[in-house]
Design an enzyme around this catalytic site. Sequence first.
Site, mmCIF file in Angstrom:
data_model
loop_
_atom_site.group_PDB
_atom_site.id
_atom_site.type_symbol
_atom_site.label_atom_id
_atom_site.label_comp_id
_atom_site.label_asym_id
_atom_site.label_seq_id
_atom_site.Cartn_x
_atom_site.Cartn_y
_atom_site.Cartn_z
ATOM 1 N N LEU A 58 33.860 32.066 41.637
ATOM 2 C CA LEU A 58 34.785 32.226 40.700
ATOM 3 C C LEU A 58 36.298 31.685 41.520
ATOM 4 O O LEU A 58 36.911 30.740 40.852
ATOM 5 C CB LEU A 58 34.773 33.535 40.128
ATOM 6 C CG LEU A 58 35.927 33.849 38.893
ATOM 7 C CD1 LEU A 58 35.788 32.927 37.980
ATOM 8 C CD2 LEU A 58 35.997 35.261 38.712
ATOM 9 N N GLY A 88 43.270 58.918 68.574
ATOM 10 C CA GLY A 88 44.243 58.258 69.374
ATOM 11 C C GLY A 88 44.159 56.791 70.003
ATOM 12 O O GLY A 88 43.551 56.089 69.059
ATOM 13 N N GLY A 89 44.365 56.515 71.277
ATOM 14 C CA GLY A 89 44.143 55.175 71.984
ATOM 15 C C GLY A 89 42.705 54.818 71.856
ATOM 16 O O GLY A 89 42.576 53.500 71.497
ATOM 17 N N GLU A 115 37.029 41.205 44.470
ATOM 18 C CA GLU A 115 36.414 41.577 43.093
ATOM 19 C C GLU A 115 37.650 42.062 42.451
ATOM 20 O O GLU A 115 37.200 43.036 41.681
ATOM 21 C CB GLU A 115 35.081 42.195 43.185
ATOM 22 C CG GLU A 115 34.144 41.638 43.841
ATOM 23 C CD GLU A 115 32.645 42.194 43.719
ATOM 24 O OE1 GLU A 115 32.312 42.781 42.869
ATOM 25 O OE2 GLU A 115 31.775 41.620 44.530
ATOM 26 N N SER A 157 43.783 46.016 43.662
ATOM 27 C CA SER A 157 44.002 46.995 43.258
ATOM 28 C C SER A 157 44.939 47.002 41.994
ATOM 29 O O SER A 157 44.896 47.571 41.152
ATOM 30 C CB SER A 157 44.835 47.988 44.358
ATOM 31 O OG SER A 157 43.745 48.503 45.163
HETATM 32 C C1 LIG Z 1 36.185 38.222 52.328
HETATM 33 C C2 LIG Z 1 36.222 37.604 50.985
HETATM 34 C C3 LIG Z 1 35.269 37.740 50.268
HETATM 35 C C4 LIG Z 1 35.269 37.139 48.962
HETATM 36 N N1 LIG Z 1 34.144 36.808 48.178
HETATM 37 C C5 LIG Z 1 34.438 36.418 46.946
HETATM 38 C C6 LIG Z 1 33.312 35.668 46.264
HETATM 39 O O1 LIG Z 1 32.083 36.013 46.689
HETATM 40 N N2 LIG Z 1 33.413 34.904 45.179
HETATM 41 C C7 LIG Z 1 34.683 34.834 44.480
HETATM 42 O O2 LIG Z 1 34.899 33.956 43.673
HETATM 43 N N3 LIG Z 1 35.872 35.306 45.360
HETATM 44 C C8 LIG Z 1 35.519 35.815 46.450
HETATM 45 N N4 LIG Z 1 36.752 36.404 47.017
HETATM 46 C C9 LIG Z 1 38.012 36.115 46.488
HETATM 47 C C10 LIG Z 1 38.866 37.497 45.991
HETATM 48 O O3 LIG Z 1 37.968 38.066 45.002
HETATM 49 C C11 LIG Z 1 40.206 36.972 45.866
HETATM 50 O O4 LIG Z 1 40.916 36.670 46.985
HETATM 51 C C12 LIG Z 1 41.041 38.118 44.953
HETATM 52 O O5 LIG Z 1 40.462 38.212 43.654
HETATM 53 C C13 LIG Z 1 42.428 37.839 44.873
HETATM 54 O O6 LIG Z 1 42.874 36.371 44.575
HETATM 55 P P1 LIG Z 1 44.060 35.696 45.434
HETATM 56 O O7 LIG Z 1 43.497 35.917 46.995
HETATM 57 O O8 LIG Z 1 44.087 34.571 45.136
HETATM 58 O O9 LIG Z 1 45.229 36.439 45.514
HETATM 59 P P2 LIG Z 1 46.148 36.224 44.241
HETATM 60 O O10 LIG Z 1 45.717 36.339 42.886
HETATM 61 O O11 LIG Z 1 47.150 35.208 44.412
HETATM 62 O O12 LIG Z 1 47.270 37.760 44.382
HETATM 63 C C14 LIG Z 1 48.134 37.651 45.460
HETATM 64 C C15 LIG Z 1 48.828 39.069 45.127
HETATM 65 O O13 LIG Z 1 49.204 39.284 43.806
HETATM 66 C C16 LIG Z 1 48.982 40.165 43.266
HETATM 67 N N5 LIG Z 1 48.918 39.934 41.687
HETATM 68 C C17 LIG Z 1 48.344 38.856 41.153
HETATM 69 N N6 LIG Z 1 48.474 38.806 39.697
HETATM 70 C C18 LIG Z 1 49.108 39.867 39.311
HETATM 71 C C19 LIG Z 1 49.537 40.561 38.319
HETATM 72 N N7 LIG Z 1 49.215 40.164 36.812
HETATM 73 N N8 LIG Z 1 50.136 41.617 38.309
HETATM 74 C C20 LIG Z 1 50.324 42.213 39.587
HETATM 75 N N9 LIG Z 1 49.932 41.772 40.791
HETATM 76 C C21 LIG Z 1 49.228 40.726 40.582
HETATM 77 C C22 LIG Z 1 47.614 40.723 43.786
HETATM 78 O O14 LIG Z 1 47.388 41.800 43.423
HETATM 79 C C23 LIG Z 1 47.717 40.303 45.309
HETATM 80 O O15 LIG Z 1 48.360 41.512 45.638
HETATM 81 C C24 LIG Z 1 36.604 36.878 48.344
HETATM 82 C C25 LIG Z 1 37.937 37.066 49.256
HETATM 83 C C26 LIG Z 1 37.653 37.668 50.617
HETATM 84 C C27 LIG Z 1 38.841 37.838 51.151
#
Ligand SMILES: Cc1cc2nc3c(=O)[nH]c(=O)nc-3n(C[C@H](O)[C@H](O)[C@H](O)COP(=O)(O)OP(=O)(O)OC[C@H]3O[C@@H](n4cnc5c(N)ncnc54)[C@H](O)[C@@H]3O)c2cc1C
Length: 376
Positions: A124, A336-337, A360, A363
């Site tokens: 996605l 600790g360490g 997914e 928070s």
């Molecule tokens: C190890 C790993 C495995 C993953 N596996 C998959 C996978 O299998 N398939 C897949 O599709 N994706 C996968 N992901 C992607 C993951 O789901 C996204 O990284 C995640 O949804 C956040 O999207 P972003 O990184 O683009 O952050 P952004 O959407 O750019 O967000 C950046 C910050 O802004 C905040 N933010 C964004 N919008 C809002 C809002 N409306 N209100 C308040 N705060 C907001 C977010 O909470 C975050 O703190 C994976 C990521 C990692 C790190």
Amino acid sequence: MDFRLTEELQQVEEMSRNLARKKFAPEAGEIDERSRYPGENMRLLSELGLLGMLFPAEYGGSEAGPVAYNIALREVAGGCASTAVGMAVTNMVGEAIFRHGTEEQRRRYLPLLAGGKGAGAFALTEPGAGSDAGGISTVALEDGDAFLLSGAKSFITNGGCACVTIVMARTRKSPRRIGAFLVPAGAPGLLVGKQERKLGLKGSDTAELVFEECRVPKSAMLGEAGDGLKIALSTLDGGRIGIASQAIGIARASLSTATGYARDRNQFGGAIAGFQAIQWMIADAATELDAAQLLVYRAASLKAKGRPYTREASMAKIFASEAGNRACLQAVQILGGYGYIREYPVERHLRDIKVSTIYEGTSEIQRLVISRSLTR
Ligand SMILES: Cc1cc2nc3c(=O)[nH]c(=O)nc-3n(C[C@H](O)[C@H](O)[C@H](O)COP(=O)(O)OP(=O)(O)OC[C@H]3O[C@@H](n4cnc5c(N)ncnc54)[C@H](O)[C@@H]3O)c2cc1C
């Protein structure tokens, strides 16, 4: 109300706990150190029926259901978090194909997933669209009896080792319409890009996927035209309970190391477990993890009964991932360490658990889901 697990659930717990403690935990440090994909662990999971827990035996699954699945996932995560994330996405993809797929799609892919012939992946996220899932720009254009997919997906778990990937792509610009497509490994035009170098979950396969006019037949569409986002979001609802379970498993393992250490480590003439400061950290972490577990059981039980559970899944995910992160930090503090060096697993637990508040749905996004459901 009965808080005891049924005999069947106890068996799943015992089996997966034994597997995690005896086979996975001893290798987890080396898997992390070498960023090695835990292929052998995935094979063991498939032998025990733990890769097809959410669809029936006629497709090779074990149909254990969401509660059993979340128990098994939690235990596996306690042994090796990198293995757990591969297990989680494979089960999630299998369930989505079972729920939304045609008979032909089910028969083609589900036995492969359950049989460990390849993992499942769910694509996605894109470089320009993470939390804003509706903003994806990968397109699927009709070309005779096929769709041509073009675009890029980022951070895809199991991206390099999947036998099938569910890919979300726009089928129409305006009004915006998104479809879900089943793309098999080796499809023409599907390129597996770089493997991400990560803070934790170093053994898991996290890859970039590039689609260059990737041709799939029209029969590769999962569900109805335009249902892609709905399928993606409902799939993530179940996935979020799984992330909560992973977080609890990792944090329990960390807390267990920390309590053992606190009993054995002497300072000022006695075990550090005798200091109230340490006791409170342990008590707070254990209490929060139990509360998280209850939220997981509630969400998984609602799902098992076919009742709505979106809000409850988000609550479980926020609470378990944030409590789990706190517990892992406290475990490092208690050691600790020694908590900061690789001799003990707690530094790995801390690195592995961090992403549970991010993937997914972060928070912040979970809080949006919960508040929207309460204010609409
Ligand atoms: C190890 C790993 C495995 C993953 N596996 C998959 C996978 O299998 N398939 C897949 O599709 N994706 C996968 N992901 C992607 C993951 O789901 C996204 O990284 C995640 O949804 C956040 O999207 P972003 O990184 O683009 O952050 P952004 O959407 O750019 O967000 C950046 C910050 O802004 C905040 N933010 C964004 N919008 C809002 C809002 N409306 N209100 C308040 N705060 C907001 C977010 O909470 C975050 O703190 C994976 C990521 C990692 C790190």
